[in-house]
Design a protein around this motif. Sequence first.
Motif, short mmCIF file in Angstrom:
data_model
loop_
_atom_site.label_atom_id
_atom_site.label_comp_id
_atom_site.label_asym_id
_atom_site.label_seq_id
_atom_site.Cartn_x
_atom_site.Cartn_y
_atom_site.Cartn_z
N TYR A 139 -7.85 -69.46 -41.27
CA TYR A 139 -6.40 -69.25 -41.22
C TYR A 139 -6.03 -68.04 -42.07
O TYR A 139 -6.56 -67.86 -43.17
CB TYR A 139 -5.71 -70.51 -41.73
CG TYR A 139 -4.34 -70.76 -41.13
CD1 TYR A 139 -4.18 -70.88 -39.77
CD2 TYR A 139 -3.22 -70.88 -41.94
CE1 TYR A 139 -2.94 -71.12 -39.21
CE2 TYR A 139 -1.97 -71.13 -41.38
CZ TYR A 139 -1.84 -71.24 -40.03
OH TYR A 139 -0.61 -71.47 -39.46
N SER A 147 -0.15 -65.53 -42.13
CA SER A 147 0.35 -66.56 -41.21
C SER A 147 0.72 -67.84 -41.95
O SER A 147 1.77 -68.44 -41.68
CB SER A 147 -0.71 -66.86 -40.15
OG SER A 147 -1.03 -65.71 -39.40
N LEU A 148 -0.13 -68.26 -42.88
CA LEU A 148 0.16 -69.47 -43.64
C LEU A 148 1.42 -69.31 -44.48
O LEU A 148 2.27 -70.21 -44.53
CB LEU A 148 -1.03 -69.83 -44.53
CG LEU A 148 -0.86 -71.07 -45.40
CD1 LEU A 148 -0.69 -72.32 -44.54
CD2 LEU A 148 -2.04 -71.24 -46.34
N ASN A 161 4.53 -69.25 -42.09
CA ASN A 161 4.82 -70.58 -41.53
C ASN A 161 5.34 -71.54 -42.59
O ASN A 161 6.24 -72.35 -42.33
CB ASN A 161 3.57 -71.15 -40.86
CG ASN A 161 3.19 -70.41 -39.60
OD1 ASN A 161 4.05 -69.81 -38.94
ND2 ASN A 161 1.92 -70.42 -39.26
N SER A 162 4.78 -71.47 -43.80
CA SER A 162 5.24 -72.34 -44.87
C SER A 162 6.68 -72.02 -45.25
O SER A 162 7.52 -72.92 -45.44
CB SER A 162 4.32 -72.20 -46.09
OG SER A 162 3.00 -72.56 -45.76
N LEU A 184 8.86 -70.53 -43.32
CA LEU A 184 9.71 -70.89 -42.19
C LEU A 184 10.05 -72.37 -42.21
O LEU A 184 11.21 -72.77 -42.03
CB LEU A 184 8.99 -70.53 -40.89
CG LEU A 184 9.69 -70.95 -39.57
CD1 LEU A 184 11.03 -70.24 -39.44
CD2 LEU A 184 8.79 -70.65 -38.39
N LEU A 185 9.05 -73.21 -42.47
CA LEU A 185 9.29 -74.66 -42.53
C LEU A 185 10.21 -75.01 -43.69
O LEU A 185 11.13 -75.83 -43.56
CB LEU A 185 7.95 -75.39 -42.65
CG LEU A 185 7.99 -76.92 -42.74
CD1 LEU A 185 8.61 -77.50 -41.48
CD2 LEU A 185 6.60 -77.48 -42.98
#
Length: 222
Positions: free
Chosen positions: A71, A75-76, A79-80, A82-83
């Motif tokens: 990963y 990206s991680l 995405n983290s 974003l969440l």
Amino acid sequence: MAASVSDDLDRSPYIAVSSPSSSLGRSRLSVHGALGGGAVANALLWRNPTTTASMAVAATVFWILFEIVGYGLLSLTANSLLLLVTILFFWAKSASLLNRPLPPLPKLEVTEENVGRVSDEVWVWINYGLSVARDIAIGGDRKVFLKVILVLWVLSYIGGLFSFLTFIYIGVVLSFTIPALYEKFQVVIDEKLCLVHRLLQKQFNVVLSRTLGQSNLEKKLQ
């Protein structure tokens, strides 16, 4: 009274220890004091097992995600975030509609004191590195030169065995194990380390004397 004495011992960098099997005859360095005596020292020495275990599990999860699964860090992170932003946004909206409390977020800022503290630490290490480079380049200190060569060679050899992320993960695992084990078996480990230090110092002096002797011989021949 007992609690205050224990706190004083934790804050003190040195603890007087008399060992019948040791002839060192000096005060023993407190591991907790050497690590700063704060939250970091408590975590590394497992004073709070829940916190330390959580940090170790988190480091393991990150290592598996990046090294095993492959990963990407970008990206991680995206995405983290974003969440997190999505959850906080809908939480705040639902709180205003249902008259609920807002998300308990602390004040997110970096204080000038923290920036100054970090910059002071970086300044000290940069000056130390520059002083070592000056001793090698201008002072011609052979001992420092050989030590730097040895350290760089070891780092280069280790870097060829592991990736950088695996190297960092191994460092994290060792930081959670070695200080705690050293604090528990400090007397025995100190005795063994003294023996190893004497042997290494002896071998280092032999190599240094041979190097100096060869250099002096070349100067005489010239």
